[in-house]
Write an enzyme that holds these catalytic residues in place. Sequence first.
Site, PDB file in Angstrom:
ATOM      1  N   ASP A  35      40.953  31.085  36.629  1.00 23.15           N
ATOM      2  CA  ASP A  35      40.776  30.811  35.204  1.00 23.15           C
ATOM      3  C   ASP A  35      39.837  29.627  34.987  1.00 23.15           C
ATOM      4  O   ASP A  35      39.760  28.733  35.831  1.00 23.15           O
ATOM      5  CB  ASP A  35      42.158  30.519  34.584  1.00 23.15           C
ATOM      6  CG  ASP A  35      42.124  30.546  33.066  1.00 23.15           C
ATOM      7  OD1 ASP A  35      41.161  31.112  32.492  1.00 23.15           O
ATOM      8  OD2 ASP A  35      43.043  29.989  32.450  1.00 23.15           O
ATOM      9  N   HIS A  52      30.990  32.691  35.291  1.00 25.32           N
ATOM     10  CA  HIS A  52      31.436  33.821  36.120  1.00 25.32           C
ATOM     11  C   HIS A  52      30.590  33.898  37.402  1.00 25.32           C
ATOM     12  O   HIS A  52      31.113  34.154  38.483  1.00 25.32           O
ATOM     13  CB  HIS A  52      31.329  35.136  35.347  1.00 25.32           C
ATOM     14  CG  HIS A  52      32.214  35.196  34.130  1.00 25.32           C
ATOM     15  ND1 HIS A  52      33.528  34.818  34.157  1.00 25.32           N
ATOM     16  CD2 HIS A  52      31.970  35.586  32.843  1.00 25.32           C
ATOM     17  CE1 HIS A  52      34.068  34.980  32.944  1.00 25.32           C
ATOM     18  NE2 HIS A  52      33.129  35.431  32.134  1.00 25.32           N
ATOM     19  N   LEU A 146      42.060  39.454  57.137  1.00 21.06           N
ATOM     20  CA  LEU A 146      42.562  39.236  55.770  1.00 21.06           C
ATOM     21  C   LEU A 146      42.489  40.526  54.941  1.00 21.06           C
ATOM     22  O   LEU A 146      41.474  41.224  54.959  1.00 21.06           O
ATOM     23  CB  LEU A 146      41.698  38.154  55.099  1.00 21.06           C
ATOM     24  CG  LEU A 146      41.976  37.891  53.619  1.00 21.06           C
ATOM     25  CD1 LEU A 146      43.301  37.170  53.437  1.00 21.06           C
ATOM     26  CD2 LEU A 146      40.851  37.062  52.998  1.00 21.06           C
TER      27      LEU A 146
END
Length: 278
Positions: A35, A52, A146
């Site tokens: 955020d 972004h 991962l």
Amino acid sequence: MGQRGVKQPKGQDKNIQEELKRHGDIPTHIAIIMDGNGRWAQKRGLPRIAGHNEGVESVRDIVETCGQLGVKYLTLYAFSTENWKRPKEEVSMLMRLLMRALRDETDKLHQNNVRVHTVGETSSLPREVQDELRDAIEKTKENTGLNLLLALSYSGRWDITSAVKRIAEHVHQGKLKPGEINDQVFSKYLSTRDIPDPDLLIRTSGELRISNFLLWQLAYSEIVISNSYWPEFRRKDIYEAIGEFQKRERRFGMVSEQLHSTKKKNNVLKQLFKSVPG
Ligand code: FPP
């Protein structure tokens, strides 16, 4: 072609990571609410998309760091069901950014032994984004490092209502009896079905909400709030968050004494999270 594996940390990074591993448990699953991209940009007099864009750099750094630390699952809240309500131009810029990031990063993710997954209603994403996602998932499907879960067009309520619909169908078809439904069975109907619940939820930008993220799965997750905006959240911040996580005592509704010795604690954890692989 070189052997696939995680790029090893060097210098100070190597020391911090070794110290964290010595000091306590590294979370098996970290979920992040990314955020503050818009506010980061606004503070610099830039358009929101600049936030972004810079956020993608943070994604890159955090994915690499989590791989090095041995985190098994990293779930990133990249686009929520509610994000569709943003101005059309911002939504289409985000979609283009996502497409470009996937196109540019998939090879590197593959080299680093990362496996890409998605959770969410991905069929509502633009066709080109779906294609890039399909390619990334397909290319990385044998990887064993991962697991990177991209939550796209995702919300916790969507996940739960979708599960309820499928359960109702299975009951209707006689495949499941109402009496057989318990929390383990229910979990198997969620989009995260084979994935252990997050140990740690991180939210950036100082906000104190879970914003319709993994509502069911976060039941016992430790929550760490970082005051950094997502575009400035980098490896030092994840080290801090894991350090904070290691200070917490996870009791899962029990009392401290029941978890006292490390051995006992590990056994209790194993029992509680039977779905955690290995
Ligand atoms: C929240 O900031 C961020 C988003 C809604 C999008 C997150 C997307 C990325 C970081 C880029 C793509 C991701 C991947 C996985 C490659 P905000 O816009 O809500 O910020 P604000 O609260 O300050 O307005």
